[in-house]
Enzyme design. Structure first.
Site, short mmCIF file in Angstrom:
data_model
loop_
_atom_site.label_atom_id
_atom_site.label_comp_id
_atom_site.label_asym_id
_atom_site.label_seq_id
_atom_site.Cartn_x
_atom_site.Cartn_y
_atom_site.Cartn_z
N ARG A 199 0.86 -1.26 -0.12
CA ARG A 199 0.04 -0.15 0.02
C ARG A 199 0.87 1.12 0.10
NH1 ARG A 199 -5.38 1.76 3.48
NH2 ARG A 199 -6.09 0.13 1.97
N HIS A 256 -7.51 0.85 -6.33
CA HIS A 256 -7.74 0.05 -5.02
C HIS A 256 -8.50 -1.23 -5.76
CE1 HIS A 256 -8.11 -1.11 -1.06
NE2 HIS A 256 -8.78 -0.02 -0.68
N GLN A 274 -10.46 -3.89 -3.33
CA GLN A 274 -11.54 -3.17 -2.76
C GLN A 274 -12.87 -3.54 -3.77
OE1 GLN A 274 -12.37 -1.29 0.40
NE2 GLN A 274 -14.44 -1.93 -0.38
N ASP A 290 -17.28 7.04 -1.47
CA ASP A 290 -15.94 7.11 -0.69
C ASP A 290 -15.55 8.38 -0.08
OD1 ASP A 290 -13.22 6.59 0.16
OD2 ASP A 290 -12.49 6.26 -1.96
N CYS A 341 -16.71 2.17 0.90
CA CYS A 341 -15.73 1.02 1.13
C CYS A 341 -15.09 1.36 2.59
CB CYS A 341 -14.34 1.56 0.05
SG CYS A 341 -14.21 3.24 0.16
N ARG A 397 -13.75 -8.29 1.88
CA ARG A 397 -12.07 -8.32 1.76
C ARG A 397 -11.47 -9.46 2.03
NH1 ARG A 397 -10.37 -2.67 1.50
NH2 ARG A 397 -8.29 -4.11 0.76
#
Ligand code: CP
Ligand code: NVA
Length: 284
Positions: free
Chosen positions: A87, A114, A117, A203, A243, A271
């Protein structure tokens, strides 16, 4: 994607009972330059459940944080570990790491994408609404950040319509739209975008790394909130998704968030399942 999504269903159904340990004897590094709750926990648990050993490395604690180049870090890791979950800020850093390490490298969020996700989100949608092909997914908010961009790449591949409701400045670039292909509508008209949608998705307005733009973003995105009046325009029974982490009163109001907490926390749970499927695919 289809194989990963199908495997994720099996991972979820058979959690705690499956015998297969595709990461047995392996050590996977989780290298994080940004904060995380869901991604970190789900990968640490997921690697362990597949028989591997997760090694969490905060970027500030390793020499990377003092300026050691990515390509040198990658060459060291490539000689010691079996896979990496990374990340960071620039997408090119993840790609460089993958190239120089020579080991499977999973994007755990960059400024630009991402993907883990979105795979978990699609698993959630398919659980609740059936196959995503032909559905309408409307993203509301900062339409140019990592999450909507990964939605764009999924749209053409899985054949659903994506609408992005955002002020012009927060819409994805033409180049990105071209690269993604598929059926994607970008508009500043949030009501038109929500009309008849199967999914309303949002988001944060201020992504990690954009904190200095906070005040300007809150002002510009003010009208782009998922709330009860927007939900009324969507298809009856439409899913409201986020998310996480969520900022109540900003991108979503508290009432709408709580009314849809079942879906939102299923996204978070998925996830784990979908990333176990990704890990399995990465070593197969
Ligand atoms: N959605 C998500 O990636 O959450 P974290 O930042 O907590 O990992
Ligand atoms: N767009 C958000 C996603 C958080 C999971 C960010 O980058 O901060």
């Amino acid at each position: 994607m289809e194989q990963i999504l199908a495997d994720a269903v099996v991972m979820k159904r058979e959690r705690g009972r499956h015998q297969s340990q595709p990461l047995a004897g392996q050590t996977w590094a989780l290298i994080f330059s940004k904060s995380s709750t869901r991604t970190r926990v789900s990968f640490e648990v997921g690697v362990a459940e597949l028989g591997g050993r997760p090694m969490f490395l905060s970027a500030v604690d390793i020499q990377l944080g003092r300026g050691e180049p990515i390509k040198d870090t990658a060459r060291v890791m490539g000689r010691m570990i079996h896979g990496a979950v990374f990340r960071t800020f620039a997408q090119s850093d993840v790609e460089e790491f993958a190239q120089f390490s020579g080991i499977p490298t999973i994007n755990a969020l960059t400024d630009e994408e991402h993907p883990c996700q979105i795979l978990a989100d699609i698993q959630t949608i398919q659980e609740k609404l059936g196959v995503i092909t032909g559905k309408v997914v409307t993203f509301v908010g900062d339409g140019a950040c990592n999450v909507p961009v990964s939605w764009m790449f999924a749209a053409a591949k899985l054949g659903f319509e994506l609408r992005i409701a955002a002020p012009k400045k927060f819409q994805p670039s033409v180049a990105l739209l071209k690269r993604a292909g598929g059926k994607i509508l970008c508009t500043a008209d949030v009501k038109a975008a929500a009309k008849g949608a199967d999914v309303l998705y949002t988001d944060v307005w201020v992504s990690m790394g954009k904190e200095t733009e906070s005040a300007a973003r809150l002002k510009a995105l003010k009208g782009y909130q998922i709330n009860q009046s927007l939900v009324k325009l969507a298809r009856p029974g439409a899913l409201v998704m986020h998310c996480l982490p969520a900022y109540r009163g900003k991108e979503i109001d508290a009432e709408t968030f709580e009314a849809n907490a079942g879906t939102i926390f299923t996204q978070a749970e998925n996830r784990l399942h979908v990333q176990k499927a990704i890990l399995k695919w990465a070593v197969s």
